[in-house]
Each structure stands twice: as structure tokens, then as C-alpha cells.
Design an enzyme around this catalytic site. Structure first.
Site, PDB file in Angstrom:
ATOM      1  N   GLY A   1       0.820  -1.214   0.000  1.00 45.49           N
ATOM      2  CA  GLY A   1       0.000   0.000   0.000  1.00 45.49           C
ATOM      3  C   GLY A   1       0.852   1.261   0.000  1.00 45.49           C
ATOM      4  O   GLY A   1       2.088   1.202   0.036  1.00 45.49           O
TER       5      GLY A   1
ATOM      6  N   SER B   1      -2.211 -11.145  -2.959  1.00 50.54           N
ATOM      7  CA  SER B   1      -3.377 -11.368  -3.826  1.00 50.54           C
ATOM      8  C   SER B   1      -3.053 -11.551  -5.303  1.00 50.54           C
ATOM      9  O   SER B   1      -3.867 -11.191  -6.151  1.00 50.54           O
ATOM     10  CB  SER B   1      -4.350 -10.199  -3.658  1.00 50.54           C
ATOM     11  OG  SER B   1      -3.730  -9.016  -4.084  1.00 50.54           O
TER      12      SER B   1
ATOM     13  N   ALA C   1      -6.074  -6.641   3.943  1.00 52.13           N
ATOM     14  CA  ALA C   1      -4.635  -6.930   3.862  1.00 52.13           C
ATOM     15  C   ALA C   1      -4.408  -8.382   3.473  1.00 52.13           C
ATOM     16  O   ALA C   1      -4.867  -9.290   4.164  1.00 52.13           O
ATOM     17  CB  ALA C   1      -3.977  -6.647   5.210  1.00 52.13           C
TER      18      ALA C   1
ATOM     19  N   ARG D   1      -0.249 -17.881 -18.477  1.00 51.04           N
ATOM     20  CA  ARG D   1       0.308 -17.664 -17.146  1.00 51.04           C
ATOM     21  C   ARG D   1      -0.213 -18.771 -16.225  1.00 51.04           C
ATOM     22  O   ARG D   1      -1.420 -19.036 -16.202  1.00 51.04           O
ATOM     23  CB  ARG D   1      -0.135 -16.291 -16.630  1.00 51.04           C
ATOM     24  CG  ARG D   1       0.466 -15.885 -15.310  1.00 51.04           C
ATOM     25  CD  ARG D   1       0.104 -14.454 -14.945  1.00 51.04           C
ATOM     26  NE  ARG D   1      -1.305 -14.288 -14.676  1.00 51.04           N
ATOM     27  CZ  ARG D   1      -1.879 -13.128 -14.325  1.00 51.04           C
ATOM     28  NH1 ARG D   1      -1.146 -12.036 -14.223  1.00 51.04           N
ATOM     29  NH2 ARG D   1      -3.158 -13.057 -14.089  1.00 51.04           N
TER      30      ARG D   1
ATOM     31  N   TYR E   1      -3.409 -18.824  -4.066  1.00 55.40           N
ATOM     32  CA  TYR E   1      -4.123 -17.614  -3.640  1.00 55.40           C
ATOM     33  C   TYR E   1      -5.579 -17.958  -3.321  1.00 55.40           C
ATOM     34  O   TYR E   1      -6.079 -17.668  -2.228  1.00 55.40           O
ATOM     35  CB  TYR E   1      -4.035 -16.544  -4.737  1.00 55.40           C
ATOM     36  CG  TYR E   1      -4.934 -15.373  -4.499  1.00 55.40           C
ATOM     37  CD1 TYR E   1      -4.912 -14.702  -3.273  1.00 55.40           C
ATOM     38  CD2 TYR E   1      -5.828 -14.932  -5.476  1.00 55.40           C
ATOM     39  CE1 TYR E   1      -5.756 -13.622  -3.043  1.00 55.40           C
ATOM     40  CE2 TYR E   1      -6.663 -13.862  -5.247  1.00 55.40           C
ATOM     41  CZ  TYR E   1      -6.621 -13.207  -4.028  1.00 55.40           C
ATOM     42  OH  TYR E   1      -7.463 -12.151  -3.799  1.00 55.40           O
TER      43      TYR E   1
HETATM   44  N1  UFG Z   1      -3.211 -10.714 -18.456  1.00 56.89           N
HETATM   45  C1  UFG Z   1      -2.537 -10.633 -19.654  1.00 56.89           C
HETATM   46  N2  UFG Z   1      -1.437  -9.855 -19.714  1.00 56.89           N
HETATM   47  C2  UFG Z   1      -0.973  -9.132 -18.636  1.00 56.89           C
HETATM   48  C3  UFG Z   1      -1.661  -9.239 -17.411  1.00 56.89           C
HETATM   49  C4  UFG Z   1      -2.784 -10.034 -17.357  1.00 56.89           C
HETATM   50  O1  UFG Z   1      -2.918 -11.243 -20.643  1.00 56.89           O
HETATM   51  O2  UFG Z   1       0.060  -8.455 -18.765  1.00 56.89           O
HETATM   52  C5  UFG Z   1      -4.423 -11.530 -18.389  1.00 56.89           C
HETATM   53  C6  UFG Z   1      -4.375 -12.606 -17.324  1.00 56.89           C
HETATM   54  O3  UFG Z   1      -3.806 -13.789 -17.834  1.00 56.89           O
HETATM   55  C7  UFG Z   1      -5.858 -12.746 -16.986  1.00 56.89           C
HETATM   56  C8  UFG Z   1      -6.434 -11.336 -17.212  1.00 56.89           C
HETATM   57  O4  UFG Z   1      -5.479 -10.676 -18.040  1.00 56.89           O
HETATM   58  O5  UFG Z   1      -6.456 -13.606 -17.885  1.00 56.89           O
HETATM   59  C9  UFG Z   1      -6.581 -10.561 -15.949  1.00 56.89           C
HETATM   60  O6  UFG Z   1      -5.372 -10.645 -15.222  1.00 56.89           O
HETATM   61  P1  UFG Z   1      -5.072  -9.766 -13.939  1.00 56.89           P
HETATM   62  O7  UFG Z   1      -3.678 -10.086 -13.519  1.00 56.89           O
HETATM   63  O8  UFG Z   1      -5.433  -8.352 -14.191  1.00 56.89           O
HETATM   64  O9  UFG Z   1      -6.124 -10.315 -12.881  1.00 56.89           O
HETATM   65  P2  UFG Z   1      -6.388 -11.827 -12.405  1.00 56.89           P
HETATM   66  O10 UFG Z   1      -7.598 -12.328 -13.155  1.00 56.89           O
HETATM   67  O11 UFG Z   1      -5.181 -12.661 -12.466  1.00 56.89           O
HETATM   68  O12 UFG Z   1      -6.681 -11.654 -10.876  1.00 56.89           O
HETATM   69  C10 UFG Z   1      -7.538 -10.674 -10.342  1.00 56.89           C
HETATM   70  C11 UFG Z   1      -7.036 -10.360  -8.956  1.00 56.89           C
HETATM   71  C12 UFG Z   1      -7.160 -11.571  -8.089  1.00 56.89           C
HETATM   72  C13 UFG Z   1      -8.561 -12.142  -8.155  1.00 56.89           C
HETATM   73  C14 UFG Z   1      -8.995 -12.370  -9.568  1.00 56.89           C
HETATM   74  C15 UFG Z   1     -10.430 -12.809  -9.592  1.00 56.89           C
HETATM   75  O13 UFG Z   1      -5.685  -9.938  -8.993  1.00 56.89           O
HETATM   76  O14 UFG Z   1      -6.874 -11.177  -6.778  1.00 56.89           O
HETATM   77  O15 UFG Z   1      -8.844 -11.172 -10.308  1.00 56.89           O
HETATM   78  O16 UFG Z   1     -10.941 -12.908 -10.890  1.00 56.89           O
HETATM   79  F1  UFG Z   1      -8.604 -13.318  -7.533  1.00 56.89           F
END
Ligand code: UFG
Length: 329
Positions: free
Chosen positions: A36, A76, A73, A281, A140
Site C-alpha cells: 500500500g 493477492s 490486507a 500464465r 491464492y
Molecule cells: N493478463 C494478460 N497480460 C498481462 C496481465 C494479465 O494477458 O500483462 C491476463 C491474465 O492472464 C488474466 C487477465 O489478463 O487472464 C486478468 O489478469 P489480472 O492479472 O489483471 O487479474 P487476475 O484475473 O489474475 O486476478 C484478479 C485479482 C485476483 C482475483 C482475480 C479474480 O488480482 O486477486 O482477479 O478474478 F482473484
């Protein structure tokens, strides 16, 4: 009420602090500032400290006569959790249990828990209702689920009244422009796309194009952070009003693929962005789309900012105004 917000200097926490203070509540933030930002807490007292410090927690809960805790907190990040599950169990399970223990010792009755769509894992039903099977595909989600599973027992044995909010993809920024999303390092899609638009990243990396989705990229349910914040106020009011402990999804029920997000962002920023497809990923489920009917029905939650274009516009305004994020303060 006087509410302790753990993680109140973080992204979702800081937006919720702002809304709570506006609604007339008193707020104290506990944050170790590992993720944060001091500058994100502008209108509440910030106590810098660790969740694992039970003595500090008890003193704080007692001295401030805290009535409720909102527990943001946490560690994530799906990808990071695959690399370092031990950190996730320590922060999200052990840390949270210490917090619950302090609440029990002092007698704080209300708990709003930041849970996640990552508890569900691969889907058997879309949109996902709260009673969908929970088989997380990453540590997570598993650690958040572990705490959720403890809560009914704490309610039964100690009377702890809780609401667990399962966030889908929090996104966007404060519509008044005061707060935004700033992670270091940034891993989330929308801020990374906007950083590319600002010239701070060379290209948008699209993780995987062979998912079983219409365009082969992952589908997510993006929900505006201010709508999430509002749900916390409703949860608190419901708890104070005697509602039975519950779990609610927070999403808007619409899924967007990674490519659709990038295309909408291109419209908002007014130019095409360089993109590259890379491998999947680890830990990413193909599709996460919420059914948020339960919270709409029971707590009368009504998202106001959650169409994708508004989400990206609010985020873009904040990123343009704060190209270095909170770090410049
Ligand atoms: N993605 C890409 N390129 C990037 C980053 C992300 O293609 O550079 C994709 C990821 O593979 C995923 C989507 O974009 O398919 C969203 O990714 P984020 O990293 O923005 O978010 P996440 O879905 O991984 O996770 C978020 C929160 C988690 C939560 C989840 C619930 O970070 O805490 O949403 O849906 F659990």
C-alpha cells in the site's frame, strides 16, 4: 461505527476508506505498507504495523473502541502465489487467524472479509453463483477459501458475524480522481495496458490465445473499485442490522476477454497499442464471470460504474494525472 481497515492503504482498501468516511463512519487503517501507499490514505489515521502482531491488534481494537473490521490486507496475485505458496499461507491464513483471535479477545463483533473469485477454479456453471463448487487452481484462491471455511465455525462458537465478499476483477479508479490503482510491480491487465499507452511499457503481453473462449484469450468479469467499496458499506449496515453471515459475489455478470479489454482501452486512449501473444500464465482459469444476483437481491447493491468503458476511462484519467503512481508523493 469505528472501523478498522486492514490493508486500507492498498487499492480496494483505500477506495473503501474514502467511501466509509464520506458516509460518516470513523476509520482507522492498519497497513504495513508492503503493497500500500501512505499517500492513498488521506482522510483516516494510518497505523503502520503487521497483521501478525496480535498485541498491536488487540491494543488498537481496544483503544479505538473498534466495532467492525474490514480485512483487505493480503497477498493477492495468482501468478505469484504459484511461485511462493508459503507466503500466501502465512499472510492470508496465519495472518488472518491472528486478526480473528485479536477480535475474539477484545470482543469485536463484525467482520467483512475480502475473498475472491479465485476460490472457484475451473467452472461447471457460468455465471458463477456462490454455491458453485470451490476447487481453487492456485494457492491464492486456496488460502482465501481456507479462511472462508473457518468463518462459519467462528460464528457458531464465538458469535463472530461476518460477510465474505468474493471480488471478481477489481478495476478502474476513483471517479473523483483522488485514488487509483498502483502496484509495484504491476501485474494487472488494465494498468499494464494503460502504462503501454503512456509509453512506460513496450507492449501489451497477452497471456495465452488457446483458451476455450470465443477469441482464445481469458475472460474476466471487471468490476469498478468504487462499486466494490459501496458493497462494503452495505455489508457493514447489513451486519449491524442483524443479517445472518453470508458470502456474496461481487462482479457485474459480464465477461470480457483480454483482447476485448485491450481494444476498449485503445478506444479510450485514442490509439492502437503494440501487443504480443505469449504463453499462458500458470494458475489462470479460462473464464471467471460472476452471478451477483444474491447481493443485488439481499443487500440492494447496484453497481454504477462497471461498464468496461467507464472502468477504463476512470483508470486512464488517474494514470494520466499520476504517471508515476503514488511513488511521486
Ligand atoms: N493478463 C494478460 N497480460 C498481462 C496481465 C494479465 O494477458 O500483462 C491476463 C491474465 O492472464 C488474466 C487477465 O489478463 O487472464 C486478468 O489478469 P489480472 O492479472 O489483471 O487479474 P487476475 O484475473 O489474475 O486476478 C484478479 C485479482 C485476483 C482475483 C482475480 C479474480 O488480482 O486477486 O482477479 O478474478 F482473484
Amino acid at each position: 461505527m469505528h472501523i478498522l481497515i486492514t490493508g486500507g492503504a492498498g487499492y480496494i482498501g483505500s477506495h473503501t476508506v474514502k467511501k466509509l468516511v464520506k458516509t460518516g463512519h470513523q476509520v482507522t487503517v492498519l497497513d504495513n505498507l508492503s503493497k500500500g501507499w501512505r499517500a492513498a490514505v488521506t482522510n483516516a489515521r494510518l497505523v503502520e504495523g503487521e497483521l501478525a502482531n496480535q498485541r498491536l491488534l488487540c491494543e488498537l481494537l481496544q483503544a479505538e473502541k473498534i466495532n467492525a473490521v474490514m480485512h483487505f490486507a493480503a497477498s493477492s496475485l495468482v501468478g505469484e502465489s504459484m511461485q511462493c505458496p508459503a507466503d500466501y499461507y502465512a499472510n492470508n491464513v496465519t495472518g488472518s487467524l491472528i486478526l480473528l483471535e485479536a477480535m475474539r479477545e477484545v470482543g469485536v463483533p463484525y467482520f467483512v472479509f475480502s475473498s475472491t473469485a479465485a476460490v472457484y477454479g475451473e467452472l461447471v456453471e457460468i455465471p458463477i453463483p456462490e454455491d458453485h463448487p470451490t476447487i481453487p487452481t492456485n494457492p491464492y484462491g486456496a488460502t482465501k477459501l481456507a479462511l472462508e471455511e473457518a468463518l462459519p465455525w467462528y460464528y457458531q462458537a464465538y458469535g463472530l458475524r461476518y460477510i465474505s465478499l468474493r471480488y471478481f476483477n477489481a478495476a478502474g479508479a476513483d471517479p473523483e480522481g483522488e485514488l487509483g490503482e498502483d502496484h509495484d510491480p504491476e501485474t494487472h491487465l488494465i494498468p499494464l495496458v494503460l502504462k503501454t499507452a503512456l509509453g512506460q511499457a513496450a507492449e501489451v503481453k497477452i497471456f495465452g490465445r488457446d483458451y476455450p473462449t470465443p477469441d482464445g484469450t481469458c475472460v474476466r468479469d471487471y468490476i469498478h473499485v468504487t462499486d466494490l467499496a459501496q458493497a462494503h458499506i452495505l455489508a457493514l449496515e447489513a451486519l449491524a442490522g442483524g443479517v445472518v453471515p453470508s458470502i456474496y459475489n461481487l462482479g457485474n455478470g459480464n465477461g470480457y476477454s483480454v483482447l476485448e479489454v485491450v481494444q476498449t482501452a485503445e478506444k479510450v486512449v485514442g490509439k492502437l497499442l503494440p501487443k504480443a501473444f505469449t504463453k499462458r500464465r500458470a494458475g489462470d482459469p479460462a473464464i471467471l464471470v460472476a452471478s451477483a444476483e444474491r447481493i443485488k437481491r439481499e443487500l440492494h447493491w447496484k453497481p454504477c460504474y462497471s461498464d468496461l468503458q467507464t472502468i477504463i476511462e476512470t483508470a486512464w484519467r488517474w494514470h494520466q494525472k499520476n504517471p508515476l503512481g503514488y511513488a511521486k508523493y
